[in-house]
Design a protein around this motif. Sequence first.
Motif, PDB file in Angstrom:
ATOM      1  N   ALA A 155       0.824  -1.207   0.000  1.00 35.22           N
ATOM      2  CA  ALA A 155       0.000   0.000   0.000  1.00 35.22           C
ATOM      3  C   ALA A 155       0.860   1.260   0.000  1.00 35.22           C
ATOM      4  O   ALA A 155       0.486   2.276  -0.589  1.00 35.22           O
ATOM      5  CB  ALA A 155      -0.930  -0.005   1.210  1.00 35.22           C
ATOM      6  N   ALA A 156       2.027   1.194   0.641  1.00 40.10           N
ATOM      7  CA  ALA A 156       2.904   2.360   0.749  1.00 40.10           C
ATOM      8  C   ALA A 156       3.896   2.477  -0.410  1.00 40.10           C
ATOM      9  O   ALA A 156       4.584   3.487  -0.533  1.00 40.10           O
ATOM     10  CB  ALA A 156       3.666   2.297   2.071  1.00 40.10           C
ATOM     11  N   ALA A 157       3.959   1.478  -1.260  1.00 44.69           N
ATOM     12  CA  ALA A 157       4.957   1.461  -2.340  1.00 44.69           C
ATOM     13  C   ALA A 157       4.724   2.581  -3.347  1.00 44.69           C
ATOM     14  O   ALA A 157       3.590   2.916  -3.689  1.00 44.69           O
ATOM     15  CB  ALA A 157       4.918   0.115  -3.056  1.00 44.69           C
ATOM     16  N   GLU A 158       5.830   3.158  -3.794  1.00 44.17           N
ATOM     17  CA  GLU A 158       5.768   4.149  -4.866  1.00 44.17           C
ATOM     18  C   GLU A 158       5.436   3.389  -6.144  1.00 44.17           C
ATOM     19  O   GLU A 158       6.031   2.357  -6.437  1.00 44.17           O
ATOM     20  CB  GLU A 158       7.138   4.816  -4.981  1.00 44.17           C
ATOM     21  N   VAL A 159       4.458   3.880  -6.884  1.00 46.78           N
ATOM     22  CA  VAL A 159       4.024   3.165  -8.092  1.00 46.78           C
ATOM     23  C   VAL A 159       4.019   4.088  -9.299  1.00 46.78           C
ATOM     24  O   VAL A 159       4.052   5.312  -9.175  1.00 46.78           O
ATOM     25  CB  VAL A 159       2.614   2.547  -7.911  1.00 46.78           C
ATOM     26  N   GLY A 160       3.982   3.473 -10.450  1.00 42.33           N
ATOM     27  CA  GLY A 160       3.894   4.194 -11.713  1.00 42.33           C
ATOM     28  C   GLY A 160       3.457   3.216 -12.778  1.00 42.33           C
ATOM     29  O   GLY A 160       3.215   2.040 -12.501  1.00 42.33           O
ATOM     30  N   ASP A 161       3.385   3.665 -13.992  1.00 39.76           N
ATOM     31  CA  ASP A 161       2.953   2.810 -15.100  1.00 39.76           C
ATOM     32  C   ASP A 161       4.156   2.061 -15.657  1.00 39.76           C
ATOM     33  O   ASP A 161       5.031   2.653 -16.293  1.00 39.76           O
ATOM     34  CB  ASP A 161       2.300   3.665 -16.196  1.00 39.76           C
ATOM     35  N   VAL A 218       4.287  -0.046 -18.052  1.00 35.46           N
ATOM     36  CA  VAL A 218       4.288  -0.130 -19.517  1.00 35.46           C
ATOM     37  C   VAL A 218       5.147   0.992 -20.101  1.00 35.46           C
ATOM     38  O   VAL A 218       5.854   0.808 -21.093  1.00 35.46           O
ATOM     39  CB  VAL A 218       2.848  -0.066 -20.077  1.00 35.46           C
ATOM     40  N   TYR A 219       5.106   2.160 -19.458  1.00 40.04           N
ATOM     41  CA  TYR A 219       5.885   3.305 -19.928  1.00 40.04           C
ATOM     42  C   TYR A 219       7.208   3.453 -19.187  1.00 40.04           C
ATOM     43  O   TYR A 219       7.880   4.477 -19.305  1.00 40.04           O
ATOM     44  CB  TYR A 219       5.055   4.587 -19.784  1.00 40.04           C
ATOM     45  N   GLY A 220       7.579   2.436 -18.403  1.00 41.45           N
ATOM     46  CA  GLY A 220       8.840   2.484 -17.671  1.00 41.45           C
ATOM     47  C   GLY A 220       8.824   3.451 -16.506  1.00 41.45           C
ATOM     48  O   GLY A 220       9.881   3.913 -16.068  1.00 41.45           O
ATOM     49  N   GLU A 221       7.643   3.744 -15.966  1.00 44.93           N
ATOM     50  CA  GLU A 221       7.504   4.741 -14.907  1.00 44.93           C
ATOM     51  C   GLU A 221       7.293   4.153 -13.519  1.00 44.93           C
ATOM     52  O   GLU A 221       7.040   4.900 -12.575  1.00 44.93           O
ATOM     53  CB  GLU A 221       6.332   5.681 -15.250  1.00 44.93           C
ATOM     54  N   ASN A 281      11.238  -1.083 -12.116  1.00 46.00           N
ATOM     55  CA  ASN A 281      12.525  -0.716 -12.717  1.00 46.00           C
ATOM     56  C   ASN A 281      13.691  -1.208 -11.864  1.00 46.00           C
ATOM     57  O   ASN A 281      14.674  -1.754 -12.397  1.00 46.00           O
ATOM     58  CB  ASN A 281      12.620   0.802 -12.908  1.00 46.00           C
ATOM     59  N   ARG A 282      13.592  -1.044 -10.527  1.00 45.57           N
ATOM     60  CA  ARG A 282      14.667  -1.530  -9.642  1.00 45.57           C
ATOM     61  C   ARG A 282      14.760  -3.053  -9.683  1.00 45.57           C
ATOM     62  O   ARG A 282      15.860  -3.613  -9.698  1.00 45.57           O
ATOM     63  CB  ARG A 282      14.427  -1.041  -8.206  1.00 45.57           C
ATOM     64  N   LEU A 283      13.611  -3.722  -9.708  1.00 45.34           N
ATOM     65  CA  LEU A 283      13.606  -5.185  -9.753  1.00 45.34           C
ATOM     66  C   LEU A 283      14.228  -5.688 -11.055  1.00 45.34           C
ATOM     67  O   LEU A 283      15.045  -6.610 -11.057  1.00 45.34           O
ATOM     68  CB  LEU A 283      12.179  -5.713  -9.599  1.00 45.34           C
ATOM     69  N   GLU A 284      13.867  -5.079 -12.175  1.00 47.57           N
ATOM     70  CA  GLU A 284      14.439  -5.488 -13.465  1.00 47.57           C
ATOM     71  C   GLU A 284      15.938  -5.215 -13.515  1.00 47.57           C
ATOM     72  O   GLU A 284      16.711  -6.035 -14.003  1.00 47.57           O
ATOM     73  CB  GLU A 284      13.711  -4.796 -14.608  1.00 47.57           C
ATOM     74  N   THR A 285      16.367  -4.075 -12.968  1.00 42.51           N
ATOM     75  CA  THR A 285      17.799  -3.760 -12.919  1.00 42.51           C
ATOM     76  C   THR A 285      18.538  -4.771 -12.068  1.00 42.51           C
ATOM     77  O   THR A 285      19.606  -5.262 -12.445  1.00 42.51           O
ATOM     78  CB  THR A 285      18.015  -2.326 -12.365  1.00 42.51           C
TER      79      THR A 285
END
Length: 99
Positions: free
Chosen positions: A42-48, A50-53, A58-62
């Motif tokens: 619930a507290a996690a920073e989120v974004g889309d 699909v658009y790399g946001e 992004n951190r998990l993929e890196t």
Amino acid sequence: MAMETKTDVVMEMNRAKPVSGAVELRSDTFTRPSAEMRAAMAAAEVGDDVYGEDPTVNRLETRATEIFEKEAALIVPTGCIRTLVSIKVGTHQGDEVIS
């Protein structure tokens, strides 16, 4: 004595008692999130993503690229999607896939 089938083996594995504190990765229906896990989601920073946001994705993929020493990584939500992506990457239109 009857011959044991693959289905019998899988069913027996599913009856096994879980190890305390372990996260069951065979299926997303095995592990239920704790209150702490739900709070973190619930507290996690989120974004889309699909658009790399999505910074978490992004951190998990890196991190996956670092662990597996690959140029890039793609995180998918289910095994079905993983299989579909693998087939699409490894075949051409009109190819036949037998699984």
